[in-house]
Design an enzyme around this catalytic site. Structure first.
Site, short mmCIF file in Angstrom:
data_model
loop_
_atom_site.label_atom_id
_atom_site.label_comp_id
_atom_site.label_asym_id
_atom_site.label_seq_id
_atom_site.Cartn_x
_atom_site.Cartn_y
_atom_site.Cartn_z
N PHE A 240 1.22 5.27 0.70
CA PHE A 240 0.66 6.34 1.52
C PHE A 240 1.30 7.67 1.13
O PHE A 240 2.49 7.71 0.77
CB PHE A 240 0.93 6.09 3.00
CG PHE A 240 0.21 4.90 3.59
CD1 PHE A 240 -0.95 5.08 4.34
CD2 PHE A 240 0.71 3.62 3.43
CE1 PHE A 240 -1.60 4.00 4.89
CE2 PHE A 240 0.07 2.53 3.97
CZ PHE A 240 -1.10 2.71 4.71
N THR B 177 0.84 -1.20 0.00
CA THR B 177 0.00 0.00 0.00
C THR B 177 0.87 1.24 0.00
O THR B 177 1.87 1.32 0.72
CB THR B 177 -0.94 0.03 1.23
OG1 THR B 177 -1.83 -1.09 1.15
CG2 THR B 177 -1.75 1.32 1.27
#
Length: 281
Positions: free
Chosen positions: A174, A172
């Site tokens: 960010f 992921t």
């Protein structure tokens, strides 16, 4: 008083991991939603915000790209978190005891093979760490949580099974958000520039707007579109390029882009994360 960095979720969430990884000197501030995390920064309750924008398995995080341009915040950094999904249980329970596993719907979709193989039914929870908190509170050995090892440590759970995600490179990304922009050159892997724009209503406007990046040798790493204000006729684009606005090549590309747009907003200038340069084979 220590500086704070806001993230979406409970302590132990992957956003918490991102905060620890990217800003270890900041105190993580859990928030129920991305909007709450952004608002915490805007109001000065937090110095930075850690906002998830995309996952290598699931794709982009819904609504975030439309939230950021209206937030009044600026991108000052990025970090990539390797999402290792673990089956967490109350102490003493094993995978064989678990009949139901709770987690955020995104994580449930990232380990379908493991759940199917072990006959475990998925149960949607508000978020990953919140599911771990719930399992700890119930004390039910048949209920597990899909979350990080950090969540297991925080809530006193056992890790019954490690790294159960379907895809080995599940990651992921960010973005680190701040109230003020930072245009200084920093980092060891070059600079990134993010911006949003809307093209003028003329034939081939998008094609012509993108031409300046090609002719000036500027690498565009991302281009995404989304509707604005619920209207099909109002499309906004989010883009990311390698380089700094002060680079001559970037200046020329942005000047050409500006000619074909009726709205152009720089979202942030920040150092590229080392993860961008890692080999993927």
């Amino acid at each position: 008083m220590s500086k704070k960095i806001a993230f979406q979720g409970e302590l132990g969430a992957y956003g918490h991991e991102a905060c620890v990884q990217a800003r270890p000197g900041f105190e993580p501030l859990p928030c129920p939603t991305f909007e709450d995390a952004i608002e915490a920064v805007r109001r000065g309750n937090a110095d930075l915000g850690m906002i998830a924008v995309e996952n290598s398995t699931y794709g982009r995080v819904a609504d975030v790209h439309s939230l950021l341009p209206e937030s009044g915040l600026h991108i000052v950094g990025e970090t990539f978190v390797r999402v290792h999904i673990n089956l967490l249980t109350v102490p003493g329970a094993t995978t064989a005891d678990v009949t139901t596993a709770m987690s955020h719907t995104v994580l449930l979709g990232q380990c379908r093979s493991f759940l199917r193989r072990h006959g475990i039914s998925p149960l949607v929870g508000a978020d990953t760490a919140g599911s771990a908190m719930h399992v700890a509170a119930t004390g039910n050995p048949t209920l597990g949580a899909l979350a990080s090892e950090l969540a297991a440590e925080i809530y006193g759970l056992d890790v019954a099974a490690r790294h159960i995600e379907d895809h080995a490179r599940n990651t992921t990304r960010f973005l680190v958000m701040a109230r003020e922009p930072d245009y200084t050159r920093r980092g060891d892997h070059g600079m990134m520039t993010s911006f949003v724009f809307r093209v003028r209503n003329i034939p081939a406007a998008l094609y012509k707007a993108m031409g300046g990046f090609a002719t000036n040798g500027v690498n565009m790493t991302k281009l995404e579109s989304y509707m604005v204000g619920g209207a099909f006729t109002a499309t906004q684009f989010y883009a990311e390029i390698e380089g700094h606005p002060d680079d001559r090549s970037v200046q020329l590309a942005l000047e050409e882009l500006d000619y074909f747009t009726n709205h152009l907003q720089i979202m942030g200038v920040y150092p590229a994360a080392a993860r961008r340069h890692e080999k993927t084979d």
